[in-house]
Design an enzyme around this catalytic site. Structure first.
Site, PDB file in Angstrom:
ATOM      1  N   ASP A 356       4.625   1.419   2.779  1.00 23.85           N
ATOM      2  CA  ASP A 356       5.287   1.906   1.694  1.00 23.85           C
ATOM      3  C   ASP A 356       6.656   1.051   1.633  1.00 23.85           C
ATOM      4  O   ASP A 356       6.943   0.263   2.635  1.00 23.85           O
ATOM      5  CB  ASP A 356       5.799   3.503   2.064  1.00 23.85           C
ATOM      6  CG  ASP A 356       6.398   4.021   0.810  1.00 23.85           C
ATOM      7  OD1 ASP A 356       6.195   3.578  -0.409  1.00 23.85           O
ATOM      8  OD2 ASP A 356       7.022   5.029   0.977  1.00 23.85           O
ATOM      9  N   ASP A 633       1.737   9.619   1.365  1.00 23.68           N
ATOM     10  CA  ASP A 633       1.270   8.528   2.299  1.00 23.68           C
ATOM     11  C   ASP A 633       0.015   9.099   3.242  1.00 23.68           C
ATOM     12  O   ASP A 633      -0.830   8.375   3.884  1.00 23.68           O
ATOM     13  CB  ASP A 633       2.154   7.908   3.248  1.00 23.68           C
ATOM     14  CG  ASP A 633       3.238   7.311   2.462  1.00 23.68           C
ATOM     15  OD1 ASP A 633       3.135   6.357   1.811  1.00 23.68           O
ATOM     16  OD2 ASP A 633       4.474   7.417   2.819  1.00 23.68           O
TER      17      ASP A 633
END
Length: 892
Positions: A356, A633
């Protein structure tokens, strides 16, 4: 008991643990989309509720119908939960089967030895997993929170778990969104969705839907989601879905899938399968040949079982576990908690790291990066105007205001003591401008307005450049737009500053006439302030180090592509190939796998997109790691070969991760990659040694069974040889690893291992046969003319082969542990060298001890020892030459 976030007023940091029983996301979305399309009064009708809220009895009925508003209780792994996966290991199962056969056929010594190996390997694995889970559990600080709900016409605080569909809730700055809700009314409402989408900036929410064509529920502007938080403003909303029915529940559903088999697991399974094939071919042949040639089927059976034990890599679970446990301890000293120790090797084998953006590459903190005039030249006056606007406003300051106030230069340039606040015109979403009015030292009132450029431009009559005023006509406006769009294209969030001076308002009834939004006209455009979540100072060095170790870094973010592209460029990642989530949606899995090879940056991707990208890369035989900390995530963390999270991550992310970093830094990961490769290198040493030795032993035992007139080694001698040999390998986890073995990823390659076995294995067989020839011809072990002579010949032959076999097997680890010349260019660790020397000395001494007599050995003749030395030297030289030839061909 349910668990919810404790952090209020910013990103929610502790949400929920993973769940295993809820509806998939595509079943959740329709109810949210339908509610978004309805007018507020129609939404109330649809959910049989009203502005005064539900009655207490109605709420109780719905609670019984829908269940509490929770995803799951935090359920720690018990002993059985950790023990069962440790037992379900192919090698452990094989050892257990052979131990059972040994006990059943009256050979308890073999059964006890194999049982001890099982207990040792499983026990070490269980202990390490328990320690890691305990450490991870200590990171969690979870407290239940409440929500403001309207019931029976009265507002009250109740636990979030008691919310039901149809409840009317009040939201204020700092509150967590307690369920998936439809906004009924809102005032200046900003919602932080970063934990779901990865976006840095808060999102505007409205009572009326403005984006009915949104491709995903998360883009609906009048829906707020469980797990997000109110940054500023207030709202009233109706609860649409709770608990497992929420959008968050849909994301977490993907975590209920069975964990994907990692490259490490596949490699171990392939190696175990190879050993099983050796055993299935070898043992029946040995049993039949010895039964037919010796005539003693009982002895042949026990000999075949002993051969099966000798071929079984019974030390593999222990070697693997000790190597991984040692790696886990080393990682813990670097502030990394390893939850699942197999992940260490996967981290070493990782050749693609997907991460990320927010908080990993960036600081996760919005900062003021530029203050400039309309031609983007630095302008201190613009900075002073921005500071006064943020300083004098009385509303809740958003992240951009806080960034302006925190800017290190502002205090030095803005002369606040010379100005006094007169009034302010609050921000609203219709005009998207916030203004303050200050009294200048000259006695004029100065209106300072701040807002989006497209909102400020229509309010301006002129713009200022180098102290001169120019009209805001169409020609100039187009050029001005091009300038600020350059900032946007570089990934900045841009606000425009405008101002004007005017005489003070008149006094009516003893009070100054208030300023209104009608006064925000004929302004002078002064310039812009630009904001960015800047990259970490360590990110560039860390990415370069990872790339130097053969790890390709790819960014998967929910943020927009302009911001992400800017950050990637600053940290040294190529951005020639960028793909948006909408493009990912249109590709098949096969096409996505091909595209993922080239694309470095994936922007505006959803949790499902991230998971698909991970699986697409894995389909091309990549070992993929993923680093993230948000709810969005969790599916990618679950799908990756190694999932990496941080201690400040939401619980659903930490639950999905294989390891937890106490410091969110790619530099820590780089050290972990090296540690993982050391672990893999040491495990591979045992695998290569065991496989090649076993392959060579197949030919040796088969040949001896055919032409030696007695058992070439008794079952108890085979087990003793195996036990001593296994003990010599226990120090492998302590061995040093050559630098070139950790430079690049080394994935499991069964074809490479097979080539190594086929060429290295027969080297030991050659010298087994020279030993047979030496014992039979030089020392006359053919002599079986009398029972006494046969017994002496058998004991001498067995002694000679026992010593030679043990010593060559012990030496092989020092040859295959390095690609260099052993003992000269590369030396093993002292523990490994010491155990090797110790076992070799014990093996040579056993025939002269009472234990040797018990095992059926006799003292070899003096000539045996120089011939043995010649055999060992020749074996080392030949094996080294074959190894160097294989390396020159790049076959291993």
């Amino acid at each position: 008991m349910s668990y919810f976030p404790t952090h209020r007023g910013n990103l929610p940091r502790q949400i929920f643990t993973a769940i295993h029983e809820n509806k998939p996301a595509h079943d959740v979305a329709p109810s949210l989309v339908d509610a978004a399309k309805l007018e507020p009064h129609s939404v109330l009708e649809k959910f049989s509720t009203r502005n005064e809220g539900l009655a207490g009895t109605e709420a109780a009925t719905r609670l019984a119908q829908h269940g509490p508003n929770v995803l799951a209780a935090d359920q720690p792994h018990g002993v059985l939960g950790l023990l069962w996966p440790a037992i379900l290991n192919p090698v452990v199962i094989l050892l257990a089967a052979l131990a059972t056969i040994s006990f059943a056929t009256g050979d308890p010594r073999a059964g006890i030895m194999m049982s001890l190996m099982i207990v040792l390997g499983v026990g070490l694995k269980l202990t390490q997993e328990a320690k890691a889970n305990h450490a991870a559990a200590k990171l969690k600080t979870l407290i239940s929170v409440s929500a403001t709900v309207i019931r029976d016409g009265n507002a009250s605080e109740i636990p979030i778990s008691q919310l039901v569909p149809g409840d009317i809730v009040e939201l204020a700055a700092g509150d967590m969104i307690p369920a998936d809700v439809r906004i009924l009314s809102a005032k200046d409402l900003f919602v932080n969705q970063g934990s779901l989408t990865g976006e840095t900036f808060p999102i505007e929410k409205f009572a009326l839907e403005t984006n009915t064509s949104a491709a995903a529920p998360i883009d609906l502007a009048n829906i707020a989601f469980l797990g997000t938080s109110v940054e500023s403003g207030s709202a009233r909303a109706v609860v649409i879905t709770t608990g497992r029915e929420t959008y968050l529940g849909g994301i977490a559903h993907s975590l209920s899938d069975e964990p994907i088999q990692t490259s490490f697991d596949k490699g171990i399974a392939q190696f175990t399968g190879l050993m099983l094939r050796f055993i299935l071919i070898m043992v029946p042949l040995v049993f039949v040949i010895n039964g037919l040639s010796k005539g003693n089927w009982t002895a042949a059976f026990f000999f075949a079982v002993a051969v099966a034990v000798g071929l079984t890599p019974e030390m593999l679970p222990m070697i693997v576990t000790v190597c991984l446990s040692k790696g886990a301890l080393a990682m813990s000293r670097q502030k990394v908690i390893v939850k699942r120790i197999n992940a260490i090797q996967n981290l070493g084998g990782m050749d693609v790291l997907c991460t990320d953006k927010t908080g990993t590459l960036t600081m996760d903190q919005v900062t003021l990066e530029k203050h400039c005039d309309v031609q983007l030249k630095e302008d201190e006056g613009v900075l002073a105007l921005a500071y006064m606007n943020s300083h004098f406003q009385t509303g809740l300051r958003n992240v951009l205001d806080r960034a302006i106030l925190a800017h290190t230069e502002t205090h030095a340039h803005a002369k606040i003591p010379d100005y006094a606040k007169v009034d302010e015109i609050p921000f609203d979403f219709q005009r998207r401008i916030m203004s303050v009015v200050v009294r200048t030292p000259e006695g004029q009132d100065r209106i300072i307005s701040k807002g989006a450029p497209e909102a400020i431009f229509p309010c301006c009559a002129n713009f200022e450049l180098d102290g001169q005023l120019y009209p805001m006509d169409h020609g100039h406006i187009d050029k001005l737009k091009l300038e600020y769009e350059r900032l946007s294209a570089d990934g900045f969030r841009v606000l425009a500053l405008a101002s004007k001076d005017k005489p003070p308002h008149g006094v009516v009834a003893g009070a100054a006439t208030p300023y209104t939004k009608a006064d925000e006209c004929d302004l002078i455009l002064n310039g812009y302030v630009a904001f960015l979540d800047p990259p970490k100072e360590s990110a560039t060095a860390a990415i370069k180090a990872l790339q130097g170790h053969g790890v390709t870094v790819k960014v998967l973010t929910g943020d927009n592509d302009l911001v992400a592209r800017k950050i990637c460029k600053e940290v040294g990642l190529a951005t020639e190939f960028v793909m948006l989530g909408s493009e990912v949606e249109m590709l098949s899995d096969v096409d996505l796998a091909d595209a993922a090879e080239r694309v470095t940056l994936f922007a505006r991707v959803s949790p499902t997109h991230k998971q698909r990208i991970i699986k697409a890369l894995q389909s091309h035989h990549h070992t993929v790691g993923y680093m993230g900390d948000g709810i969005n995530d969790a599916p990618a963390l679950h799908a990756a070969d190694v999932g990496i999270s941080v201690d400040t991550a939401v619980d659903v992310a930490k639950e999905s991760a294989d390891m937890i970093l106490l410091e969110k830094s790619l530099l820590v990961l780089e050290a972990g990659v090296v540690e993982g490769r050391k672990v893999f290198a040491n495990i591979l040493k045992y695998v290569r040694m065991g496989a090649s030795s076993n392959f060579g032993n197949m030919f040796s035992v088969l040949g001896a069974s055919i032409f030696v007139p007695y058992l070439p080694m008794t079952p108890i001698q085979i087990l003793a040889n195996n036990l001593l040999y296994d003990f010599s390998q226990t120090a492998i986890p302590t061995d040093d690893v050559d630098l070139e073995q950790v430079e690049k990823p080394r994935p499991w390659d069964i074809q490479q291992l097979t080539r190594f076995i086929v060429f290295i294995g027969p080297c030991s067989s050659i010298f087994d046969y020279t030993t047979y020839f030496m014992m039979l011809s030089i020392f006359n072990c053919w002599n079986t003319s009398t029972p006494e002579a046969a017994a002496h010949s058998a004991s001498l032959f067995q002694t000679g082969w026992f010593i030679e076999s043990l010593l060559t097997q012990t030496l092989i680890i020092h040859i295959i542990r390095t690609n260099k010349i052993p003992f000269l260019q590369s030396r093993s660790s002292w523990p490994l060298l010491a155990t090797s020397i110790c076992i070799m000395l014990i093996g040579m001494a056993i025939p002269f001890t009472p234990l040797g007599t018990y095992l059926g050995f006799i003292a070899p003749p003096p000539l045996y020892w120089p011939l043995l030395l010649l055999t060992l030297v020749s074996y080392v030289v030949l094996t080294q030459l074959v190894k160097m030839w294989l390396l020159s061909k790049q076959w291993v």
